[in-house]
Design a protein around this motif. Sequence first.
Motif, PDB file in Angstrom:
ATOM      1  N   GLN A   1       0.827  -1.209   0.000  1.00  0.00           N
ATOM      2  CA  GLN A   1       0.000   0.000   0.000  1.00  0.00           C
ATOM      3  C   GLN A   1       0.862   1.261   0.000  1.00  0.00           C
ATOM      4  O   GLN A   1       0.447   2.310  -0.468  1.00  0.00           O
ATOM      5  N   VAL A   2       2.043   1.186   0.494  1.00  0.00           N
ATOM      6  CA  VAL A   2       2.952   2.331   0.512  1.00  0.00           C
ATOM      7  C   VAL A   2       3.840   2.327  -0.739  1.00  0.00           C
ATOM      8  O   VAL A   2       4.086   3.361  -1.357  1.00  0.00           O
TER       9      VAL A   2
ATOM     10  N   LEU B   1       5.736   3.890  -6.486  1.00  0.00           N
ATOM     11  CA  LEU B   1       6.219   3.354  -7.753  1.00  0.00           C
ATOM     12  C   LEU B   1       5.457   3.972  -8.925  1.00  0.00           C
ATOM     13  O   LEU B   1       6.049   4.341  -9.948  1.00  0.00           O
ATOM     14  N   LEU B   2       4.132   4.123  -8.761  1.00  0.00           N
ATOM     15  CA  LEU B   2       3.320   4.736  -9.813  1.00  0.00           C
ATOM     16  C   LEU B   2       3.691   6.212 -10.015  1.00  0.00           C
ATOM     17  O   LEU B   2       3.765   6.700 -11.149  1.00  0.00           O
ATOM     18  N   CYS B   3       3.919   6.921  -8.928  1.00  0.00           N
ATOM     19  CA  CYS B   3       4.328   8.331  -9.034  1.00  0.00           C
ATOM     20  C   CYS B   3       5.682   8.453  -9.712  1.00  0.00           C
ATOM     21  O   CYS B   3       5.898   9.326 -10.559  1.00  0.00           O
ATOM     22  N   LEU B   4       6.604   7.587  -9.365  1.00  0.00           N
ATOM     23  CA  LEU B   4       7.924   7.597  -9.987  1.00  0.00           C
ATOM     24  C   LEU B   4       7.826   7.288 -11.485  1.00  0.00           C
ATOM     25  O   LEU B   4       8.470   7.957 -12.306  1.00  0.00           O
ATOM     26  N   ALA B   5       7.015   6.316 -11.851  1.00  0.00           N
ATOM     27  CA  ALA B   5       6.818   5.979 -13.260  1.00  0.00           C
ATOM     28  C   ALA B   5       6.167   7.137 -14.016  1.00  0.00           C
ATOM     29  O   ALA B   5       6.536   7.438 -15.160  1.00  0.00           O
ATOM     30  N   ALA B   6       5.220   7.823 -13.392  1.00  0.00           N
ATOM     31  CA  ALA B   6       4.569   8.972 -14.037  1.00  0.00           C
ATOM     32  C   ALA B   6       5.557  10.108 -14.236  1.00  0.00           C
ATOM     33  O   ALA B   6       5.567  10.766 -15.289  1.00  0.00           O
TER      34      ALA B   6
END
Length: 98
Positions: free
Chosen positions: A5-6, A11-16
């Motif tokens: 959950q953390v 990871l999604l923010c980094l990929a974006a």
Amino acid sequence: MEFLQVFLPMLLCLAAIILVIVLIIFVVKAIETLNRVNRIADDVEGKLNTLNGFFSIIDLVTDKVSILSDTVVSAVSTAICKIFKRKGKEIDTDGEEE
């Protein structure tokens, strides 16, 4: 489970962020390429404009040659018609006898 959950939102923010940076780089490269293409198109247009005088002279010469050849063909055609014209019978321009 708490780890996922953390970790997944980070990871999604980094990929974006990486995706946005890559897209910005692609857009900048595309703009540079379009600027080069525009410069090349302007250069080609300028070179073609310098040839307009040459093409207008060629156009004028071909028009004069066409007029001269039409005159010669008309004169030869008239001479041939006078030579072969039948006496006593008139021939229509359609080629029919009257």
